[in-house]
Design a protein around this motif. Structure first.
Motif, PDB file in Angstrom:
ATOM      1  N   VAL A 140      63.723  43.014  19.413  1.00 14.15           N
ATOM      2  CA  VAL A 140      63.767  44.323  20.072  1.00 14.15           C
ATOM      3  C   VAL A 140      64.137  45.395  19.054  1.00 14.15           C
ATOM      4  O   VAL A 140      65.056  45.232  18.253  1.00 14.15           O
ATOM      5  N   VAL A 141      63.386  46.507  19.098  1.00 14.53           N
ATOM      6  CA  VAL A 141      63.644  47.606  18.172  1.00 14.53           C
ATOM      7  C   VAL A 141      64.106  48.879  18.875  1.00 14.53           C
ATOM      8  O   VAL A 141      64.750  49.723  18.275  1.00 14.53           O
ATOM      9  N   LYS A 142      63.773  49.021  20.176  1.00 10.53           N
ATOM     10  CA  LYS A 142      64.142  50.246  20.908  1.00 10.53           C
ATOM     11  C   LYS A 142      64.272  49.936  22.387  1.00 10.53           C
ATOM     12  O   LYS A 142      63.458  49.213  22.941  1.00 10.53           O
ATOM     13  N   VAL A 143      65.311  50.472  23.002  1.00  5.82           N
ATOM     14  CA  VAL A 143      65.475  50.383  24.457  1.00  5.82           C
ATOM     15  C   VAL A 143      65.854  51.762  24.994  1.00  5.82           C
ATOM     16  O   VAL A 143      66.434  52.581  24.290  1.00  5.82           O
ATOM     17  N   THR A 144      65.509  51.964  26.248  1.00  4.65           N
ATOM     18  CA  THR A 144      65.950  53.158  26.960  1.00  4.65           C
ATOM     19  C   THR A 144      66.628  52.686  28.236  1.00  4.65           C
ATOM     20  O   THR A 144      66.065  51.878  28.976  1.00  4.65           O
ATOM     21  N   TYR A 145      67.845  53.172  28.442  1.00  2.00           N
ATOM     22  CA  TYR A 145      68.639  52.838  29.623  1.00  2.00           C
ATOM     23  C   TYR A 145      68.608  54.020  30.575  1.00  2.00           C
ATOM     24  O   TYR A 145      68.861  55.151  30.155  1.00  2.00           O
ATOM     25  N   PHE A 146      68.345  53.752  31.835  1.00  2.00           N
ATOM     26  CA  PHE A 146      68.420  54.761  32.883  1.00  2.00           C
ATOM     27  C   PHE A 146      69.513  54.293  33.838  1.00  2.00           C
ATOM     28  O   PHE A 146      69.379  53.247  34.470  1.00  2.00           O
ATOM     29  N   LEU A 147      70.617  55.039  33.898  1.00  2.00           N
ATOM     30  CA  LEU A 147      71.770  54.666  34.718  1.00  2.00           C
ATOM     31  C   LEU A 147      72.033  55.752  35.746  1.00  2.00           C
ATOM     32  O   LEU A 147      71.926  56.937  35.429  1.00  2.00           O
ATOM     33  N   PHE A 198      69.439  50.464  43.483  1.00  2.00           N
ATOM     34  CA  PHE A 198      69.339  50.096  42.075  1.00  2.00           C
ATOM     35  C   PHE A 198      70.167  51.067  41.242  1.00  2.00           C
ATOM     36  O   PHE A 198      70.096  52.276  41.419  1.00  2.00           O
ATOM     37  N   LEU A 199      70.975  50.523  40.345  1.00  2.00           N
ATOM     38  CA  LEU A 199      71.905  51.316  39.546  1.00  2.00           C
ATOM     39  C   LEU A 199      71.477  51.446  38.089  1.00  2.00           C
ATOM     40  O   LEU A 199      72.038  52.248  37.353  1.00  2.00           O
ATOM     41  N   LEU A 200      70.479  50.637  37.667  1.00  2.00           N
ATOM     42  CA  LEU A 200      70.101  50.551  36.260  1.00  2.00           C
ATOM     43  C   LEU A 200      68.640  50.145  36.139  1.00  2.00           C
ATOM     44  O   LEU A 200      68.164  49.293  36.883  1.00  2.00           O
ATOM     45  N   GLU A 201      67.961  50.769  35.178  1.00  2.00           N
ATOM     46  CA  GLU A 201      66.625  50.341  34.768  1.00  2.00           C
ATOM     47  C   GLU A 201      66.599  50.396  33.250  1.00  2.00           C
ATOM     48  O   GLU A 201      67.143  51.319  32.646  1.00  2.00           O
ATOM     49  N   VAL A 202      65.991  49.391  32.632  1.00  2.00           N
ATOM     50  CA  VAL A 202      65.950  49.332  31.168  1.00  2.00           C
ATOM     51  C   VAL A 202      64.528  48.982  30.744  1.00  2.00           C
ATOM     52  O   VAL A 202      63.940  48.012  31.233  1.00  2.00           O
ATOM     53  N   GLU A 203      63.981  49.771  29.802  1.00  2.00           N
ATOM     54  CA  GLU A 203      62.708  49.441  29.193  1.00  2.00           C
ATOM     55  C   GLU A 203      62.948  49.105  27.727  1.00  2.00           C
ATOM     56  O   GLU A 203      63.925  49.582  27.129  1.00  2.00           O
ATOM     57  N   ALA A 204      62.093  48.254  27.169  1.00  2.00           N
ATOM     58  CA  ALA A 204      62.315  47.781  25.801  1.00  2.00           C
ATOM     59  C   ALA A 204      61.022  47.723  25.014  1.00  2.00           C
ATOM     60  O   ALA A 204      59.935  47.522  25.569  1.00  2.00           O
ATOM     61  N   MET A 205      61.146  47.898  23.700  1.00  2.00           N
ATOM     62  CA  MET A 205      60.034  47.720  22.765  1.00  2.00           C
ATOM     63  C   MET A 205      60.500  46.707  21.711  1.00  2.00           C
ATOM     64  O   MET A 205      61.625  46.794  21.216  1.00  2.00           O
ATOM     65  N   ALA A 206      59.611  45.793  21.402  1.00  2.00           N
ATOM     66  CA  ALA A 206      59.928  44.780  20.393  1.00  2.00           C
ATOM     67  C   ALA A 206      58.818  44.754  19.344  1.00  2.00           C
ATOM     68  O   ALA A 206      57.697  45.198  19.585  1.00  2.00           O
ATOM     69  N   LEU A 207      59.145  44.213  18.200  1.00  2.00           N
ATOM     70  CA  LEU A 207      58.215  44.069  17.090  1.00  2.00           C
ATOM     71  C   LEU A 207      58.262  42.610  16.648  1.00  2.00           C
ATOM     72  O   LEU A 207      59.289  42.151  16.150  1.00  2.00           O
ATOM     73  N   VAL A 208      57.167  41.901  16.863  1.00  2.29           N
ATOM     74  CA  VAL A 208      57.110  40.470  16.585  1.00  2.29           C
ATOM     75  C   VAL A 208      56.392  40.242  15.259  1.00  2.29           C
ATOM     76  O   VAL A 208      55.316  40.814  15.015  1.00  2.29           O
ATOM     77  N   SER A 209      56.959  39.398  14.432  1.00  5.06           N
ATOM     78  CA  SER A 209      56.343  39.060  13.154  1.00  5.06           C
ATOM     79  C   SER A 209      54.987  38.416  13.383  1.00  5.06           C
ATOM     80  O   SER A 209      54.818  37.605  14.282  1.00  5.06           O
ATOM     81  N   GLU A 210      54.022  38.783  12.556  1.00  7.37           N
ATOM     82  CA  GLU A 210      52.690  38.176  12.690  1.00  7.37           C
ATOM     83  C   GLU A 210      52.535  36.984  11.788  1.00  7.37           C
ATOM     84  O   GLU A 210      53.142  36.819  10.816  1.00  7.37           O
TER      85      GLU A 210
END
Length: 133
Positions: free
Chosen positions: A76-83, A121-133
């Motif tokens: 994971v390289v980036k997440v956004t939390y919505f609280l 719902f009290l929380l939502e989280v989105e994520a971006m990941a970078l996987v080695s090729e």
């Protein structure tokens, strides 16, 4: 630590922030995880009124999504939390630190919102990941 990802906790002239990296870069295949909420595999809300329980379920769901894409929390390289209440950040971090190593902190943003798409719902989280090729 993933060798295809570089994490810079505090670039020169930028204060180091607790709990996240200011800059994350790397090479590989991108994985985007849509905003996850505290639903179990049957679609039921987990932990009504209990932020800690909801955070645990959200990160469980993110972990399952990452696995399905051939990734892990280490990628994971980036997440956004919505609280709905920013004062719950310490509980969010408790759920988070059981899943990632401190040196693998990702870039993140936390946003307090007045409500999420459905009551309870009290929380939502989105994520971006970078996987080695």
């Amino acid at each position: 630590m993933s060798d295809h990802i570089t994490r810079i906790h505090a670039p020169e002239g930028v204060v180091e922030a607790p709990g996240y990296s200011n800059v994350v870069s790397g090479t590989g295949r991108m994985v985007f995880v849509a905003g996850q909420i505290a639903r179990d595999e049957s679609g039921n809300l987990v932990g009504p009124g209990d932020f800690a329980a909801q955070a645990e379920q959200v990160f469980t769901n993110i972990g399952r999504c990452l696995t399905a894409a051939g990734a892990s929390f280490d990628d994971v390289v980036k997440v956004t939390y919505f609280l709905t209440d920013i004062r719950n950040i310490p509980l969010l971090r408790d759920a988070l630190w059981s899943r990632i190593k401190p040196e693998n902190r990702w870039a993140s943003s936390a946003v307090q919102v007045s409500a999420l798409f459905e009551p309870g719902f009290l929380l939502e989280v989105e994520a971006m990941a970078l996987v080695s090729e």
